[in-house]
Enzyme design. Structure first.
Site, PDB file in Angstrom:
ATOM      1  N   LYS A  91       0.899  -1.016   0.059  1.00  0.00           N
ATOM      2  CA  LYS A  91      -0.082   0.128  -0.043  1.00  0.00           C
ATOM      3  C   LYS A  91       0.791   1.226   0.062  1.00  0.00           C
ATOM      4  O   LYS A  91       2.082   1.304   0.522  1.00  0.00           O
ATOM      5  CB  LYS A  91      -0.790   0.024   1.407  1.00  0.00           C
ATOM      6  CG  LYS A  91      -2.087  -1.000   1.335  1.00  0.00           C
ATOM      7  CD  LYS A  91      -2.633  -0.809   2.453  1.00  0.00           C
ATOM      8  CE  LYS A  91      -3.715  -1.856   2.733  1.00  0.00           C
ATOM      9  NZ  LYS A  91      -4.892  -1.576   1.947  1.00  0.00           N
ATOM     10  N   ARG A 104     -10.038 -11.717   1.885  1.00  0.00           N
ATOM     11  CA  ARG A 104     -10.903 -12.581   1.243  1.00  0.00           C
ATOM     12  C   ARG A 104     -10.277 -14.045   1.531  1.00  0.00           C
ATOM     13  O   ARG A 104     -10.927 -15.091   1.498  1.00  0.00           O
ATOM     14  CB  ARG A 104     -11.368 -12.174   0.047  1.00  0.00           C
ATOM     15  CG  ARG A 104     -10.234 -12.231  -1.038  1.00  0.00           C
ATOM     16  CD  ARG A 104     -10.494 -11.156  -2.282  1.00  0.00           C
ATOM     17  NE  ARG A 104     -10.736  -9.750  -2.127  1.00  0.00           N
ATOM     18  CZ  ARG A 104     -10.771  -9.053  -2.924  1.00  0.00           C
ATOM     19  NH1 ARG A 104     -11.206  -9.415  -4.202  1.00  0.00           N
ATOM     20  NH2 ARG A 104     -10.961  -7.801  -2.525  1.00  0.00           N
TER      21      ARG A 104
END
Ligand code: BES
Ligand code: ZN
Ligand code: ZN
Length: 489
Positions: A261, A335
């Site tokens: 990020k 996920r």
């Protein structure tokens, strides 16, 4: 904190009078005029009852505080008015305070819950000596003879205590809360509140084959764990009660992994375990309320870090379910770990209903802002029950679709699925579709994307901080099930 309910105020302590700005204002100001010795017209000229407006007045037996609740009578607005008051005034409150709830007893839970939350202290790591909180007694004052008031009070108090535990977990920086620490903390709370906890360590995860969770954890020196918590009430027929599974994303820090990020605001990613904290807080509360339901909490906990051992974009991993996954983007780690956790819960426990909570996608924030969590389910009953519970308590959800037409985005050439759709659209939905692929078509599964609501700007801190979002929503929904509502088709 001692909390009491009596017909008279405790003498010598200030009294807080919450006042709605509606047709009730007039009667309330007459009541206050009588105890303060001031003319009602004077009170009317000084105070309008707007939300969070405060007016301190000298009284013969201690200060009187008028606190506006505004026109809206929702749980959230009332709670926030009281929270704002206690937050702003906590350093000057004496040992005791009276809160006059005469005529507004039905709001007792929201008022007391808010007042207690406002006393929360964020600066636990500050070394400068701070003024200790003197307050240790809250006396609610009402002449009404309703047995409900006592149950509102108990619920307000237990809910605030569980929510504060969640604040502590989510606000904790990553160097104070490793995945294993989350397991230790859950175990401690289980002992206190009355639920059992098992923590599967890395060796157990390897033995059981939770390959998706292990692959995310590979980039950190602090190993991943799977926390499994179970609450069964002490009742003769407890085995026949519905089993509700709660699954929470527990990424104690999300750097993005090798798909790293940008550094701006990366510090917010200490809150990427807010789903896990909401599950822990809800289990804690439900167990302390001794609700007649069975609860299962499953928390995959890991860091998502950068290392030569980190999972790499393009790697193919094998999940607990047996399905293989092509990892396109290591920042879509939530996920992956949820895939293992939901299939673990279903295979080993066959829950009647299952809710997962996760700070899953920035895309959900693009869709709904900071006002609501995204709700995904194929089950109409669950969608409407959770929406209704959210509207009442102010932890709102908004349903987004799970149509099969989104499914193609997850097709991989090399593996059974891939963890990122190739298109820069509908990211919250494709993430939900990914998790759905691991639920074995469970008829009562709900996914809540809480990225926008779990860690927010507020008047209670200068930077973003934890909201404990989910504890009130889930506990009110579970109370409905405990009262006999069928949660599923
Ligand atoms: N933890 C983040 C999602 C998130 C973003 C939570 C902002 C709270 C605030 C998640 O693991 C993530 O990085 N998601 C990516 C997914 C993308 C790579 C498909 C995102 O939303 O950008
Ligand atoms: Zn991520
Ligand atoms: Zn994440």
């Amino acid at each position: 904190m001692q909390i009491s309910l009596s017909k008279q105020p405790l003498p010598g302590f200030p009294t807080l009078f919450p006042v709605f700005q509606d047709d009730h204002t007039d009667a309330r100001l007459s009541q206050i005029a009588a105890v303060s010795g001031l003319e009602k017209s004077v009170l009317e000229s000084l105070f309008r009852g707007e939300a969070k407006e405060t007016l301190p007045l000298p009284g013969s037996s201690g200060t009187l505080w008028l606190l506006g609740l505004g026109k809206k009578t929702g749980f959230r607005e009332v709670r926030n008015a009281l929270r704002s008051f206690s937050h702003r005034n906590k350093s000057r409150l004496p040992e005791g305070i009276n809160i006059d709830i005469q005529g507004i007893e039905t709001h007792a839970e929201a008022m007391l819950n808010g007042f207690l939350l406002g006393l929360y202290e964020l600066g636990q790591h500050k070394t400068e000596e701070k003024k200790p909180l003197l307050l240790d007694q809250i006396n609610l004052v009402s002449e009404a003879e309703s047995p409900d008031i006592q149950s509102f009070i108990t619920r307000a108090e237990l809910t605030a205590a569980s929510q504060i535990r969640v604040y502590d977990l989510v606000n904790a920086p990553a160097n104070f809360l490793r995945p294993e620490d989350l397991g230790v903390r859950t175990t401690e709370l289980g002992t206190e509140a009355g639920f059992s906890v098992r923590v599967l360590d890395k060796a157990a995860l390897e033995a059981e084959g939770l390959g998706a969770l292990l692959s995310v954890g590979r980039g950190s020196e602090f190993p991943p764990v799977l926390i499994v918590a179970e609450y069964t009430p002490e009742l003769p027929d407890s085995e026949s009660l519905p089993l509700i599974a709660l699954v929470g994303k527990g990424v104690t820090f999300d750097t993005g992994g090798l798909s790293i990020k940008p550094s701006t605001n990366m510090h917010w990613m200490k809150s990427d375990m807010a789903g896990a904290a909401a599950v822990i807080g809800t289990m804690d509360l439900v167990a302390r309320l001794k609700l007649p339901v069975r609860l299962l909490g499953v928390i995959p906990a890991t860091e998502n870090c950068v290392d030569s051992h980190s999972v790499k974009p393009g790697d193919i991993i094998r999940s607990y379910s047996g399905k293989t996954i092509e990892v396109i983007d290591t920042d879509a780690e939530g996920r992956l770990i949820l895939a293992d956790a939901v299939s673990y819960a279903i295979k080993n426990y066959q829950p009647d209903v299952m809710v997962d909570l996760a700070t899953l996608t920035g895309n959900c924030i693009l869709a709904l802002g900071y006002h609501a969590a995204g709700l995904f389910t194929q089950n109409e009953t669950l969608a409407s029950r959770l929406s209704a519970a959210g509207d009442i308590c102010g932890e709102r959800v908004w349903r987004l679709p799970l149509w099969d037409s989104y499914e193609d985005e997850l097709n991989s050439d090399m593996a059974d699925v891939k963890n990122l759709s190739g298109k820069p659209v509908a990211g919250a939905i494709t993430a939900a579709k990914f998790i759905e692929a691991f639920t074995g078509k469970h008829p009562a599964w709900v996914h809540l994307d809480i990225a926008g609501v779990a860690f927010s700007d507020s008047e209670f801190a200068s930077q973003r901080s934890a909201t404990a979002w989910g504890v009130k929503l889930l506990s009110s929904w579970i109370e409905g099930i405990a009262a006999g509502e069928k949660p599923y088709i």
